[in-house]
Design a protein around this motif. Sequence first.
Motif, PDB file in Angstrom:
ATOM      1  N   GLY A   9       0.707  -1.084  -0.096  1.00  0.00           N
ATOM      2  CA  GLY A   9       0.100  -0.172   0.117  1.00  0.00           C
ATOM      3  C   GLY A   9       0.783   1.385   0.041  1.00  0.00           C
ATOM      4  N   ASP A  15      -1.154  -0.631   6.111  1.00  0.00           N
ATOM      5  CA  ASP A  15      -1.851  -0.934   4.850  1.00  0.00           C
ATOM      6  C   ASP A  15      -1.609  -2.346   4.279  1.00  0.00           C
ATOM      7  OD1 ASP A  15      -2.690   1.766   5.083  1.00  0.00           O
ATOM      8  OD2 ASP A  15      -1.349   2.685   3.543  1.00  0.00           O
ATOM      9  N   VAL A 112      -3.194  -1.459  -2.866  1.00  0.00           N
ATOM     10  CA  VAL A 112      -3.405  -0.105  -3.518  1.00  0.00           C
ATOM     11  C   VAL A 112      -2.177   0.434  -3.864  1.00  0.00           C
ATOM     12  CG1 VAL A 112      -3.476   1.197  -1.443  1.00  0.00           C
ATOM     13  CG2 VAL A 112      -4.752   2.066  -3.648  1.00  0.00           C
ATOM     14  N   SER A 113      -2.318   1.354  -5.184  1.00  0.00           N
ATOM     15  CA  SER A 113      -1.008   1.821  -5.687  1.00  0.00           C
ATOM     16  C   SER A 113      -1.593   3.454  -6.164  1.00  0.00           C
ATOM     17  CB  SER A 113      -0.306   1.100  -6.792  1.00  0.00           C
ATOM     18  OG  SER A 113      -1.024   1.510  -8.040  1.00  0.00           O
ATOM     19  N   ASN A 116      -4.315   3.821  -9.067  1.00  0.00           N
ATOM     20  CA  ASN A 116      -5.658   3.764  -8.689  1.00  0.00           C
ATOM     21  C   ASN A 116      -6.224   4.506  -7.692  1.00  0.00           C
ATOM     22  OD1 ASN A 116      -4.748   1.985  -6.804  1.00  0.00           O
ATOM     23  ND2 ASN A 116      -6.345   0.544  -6.808  1.00  0.00           N
ATOM     24  N   ALA A 117      -5.084   4.673  -6.843  1.00  0.00           N
ATOM     25  CA  ALA A 117      -5.626   5.857  -5.742  1.00  0.00           C
ATOM     26  C   ALA A 117      -5.502   7.187  -5.968  1.00  0.00           C
ATOM     27  CB  ALA A 117      -4.604   5.837  -4.534  1.00  0.00           C
ATOM     28  N   CYS A 120      -8.674   9.692  -6.264  1.00  0.00           N
ATOM     29  CA  CYS A 120      -9.381  10.238  -5.119  1.00  0.00           C
ATOM     30  C   CYS A 120      -9.220  12.073  -5.356  1.00  0.00           C
ATOM     31  CB  CYS A 120      -8.358  10.358  -3.893  1.00  0.00           C
ATOM     32  SG  CYS A 120      -6.497  10.953  -4.077  1.00  0.00           S
ATOM     33  N   ILE A 222      -0.560  10.539  -0.733  1.00  0.00           N
ATOM     34  CA  ILE A 222      -1.764  10.113  -1.222  1.00  0.00           C
ATOM     35  C   ILE A 222      -1.988   8.563  -0.108  1.00  0.00           C
ATOM     36  CG2 ILE A 222      -3.423   8.739  -2.597  1.00  0.00           C
ATOM     37  CD1 ILE A 222      -3.185  11.728  -2.702  1.00  0.00           C
ATOM     38  N   GLY A 223      -2.899   8.694   0.586  1.00  0.00           N
ATOM     39  CA  GLY A 223      -3.131   7.473   1.354  1.00  0.00           C
ATOM     40  C   GLY A 223      -2.872   7.605   2.910  1.00  0.00           C
ATOM     41  N   GLN A 227      -2.674  13.546   3.755  1.00  0.00           N
ATOM     42  CA  GLN A 227      -2.413  13.803   1.991  1.00  0.00           C
ATOM     43  C   GLN A 227      -3.018  15.070   1.729  1.00  0.00           C
ATOM     44  OE1 GLN A 227      -4.981  10.576   0.368  1.00  0.00           O
ATOM     45  NE2 GLN A 227      -6.761  11.976   0.284  1.00  0.00           N
TER      46      GLN A 227
END
Length: 273
Positions: A9, A15, A112-113, A116-117, A120, A222-223, A227
Amino acid sequence: MVLYLIGLGLADERDITLRGLEALKKCGKVYLEAYTSILTVGKERLEEAYGVKIEIADREMVEGGFDEVLAGGCVEGVALLVVGDPFGATTHADLMLRAKQLGIPVEVVHNVSIMNAIGCCGLSLYRYGETISIPYFTETWKPDSFYDRIVSNKKAGLHTLCLVDIKVKEPTLESLARGKPVYMPPRFMTVKEALEQLLEIEAIRKEGACTSASMCVGVARIGCADQQIVAGTAAELLSVDFGAPLHSLVLVGEAHPLELELLEGFGVAASTP
């Protein structure tokens, strides 16, 4: 023996997935790939959380020395922990291929990477074109091949995700010439640096891929709980402090009204305390 490629993650030790933790329990050796991306915590936090001993695997180890690990005949599994998803970098696909050539089974645990994140920020993942990487320029090396892909995406009305450079354990050219590597301090490209380089190329190419008026979205960490997402023109984002790494940049294509409405919530004015 099985090689496990385990995605971690984007943020910290929390994560990892349950499948990832279960795979770790089967492994006698655990390595953390530490040059294509980073977490916000060090390996010590991972060791404490997962209850395993972790060795750092740098570029030389993953791209060359890992074959020795695979050929070592470890009865238990071997895990390579990867920030994001294991297939976020071609390096890991190559490692999987090398393992299979040695007759070693490979199991992949996804996560998740940024690929695709990045959704947001409000831009639909279906509306992205080819992702590009922006390397650090030097005085003698200023590649611009990625500019053509931005132009292609723009002509198709698609957004462009720009992955910006990181330098971890990079030797100096002078030390390589002497045959004794001396490593530079880690560097992490910022949104500002990425935009400055894009605008430098734009001034030469003049094809409208990224001008000072181009709509962009800068993101950082991000994540993570802190963020940061800020939308604005390239000129506006040059003055935004995105803070600690990691940063990424999106060049906005033809945006749907819903996307534009979502972007308004991340505008420079809305993001200023």
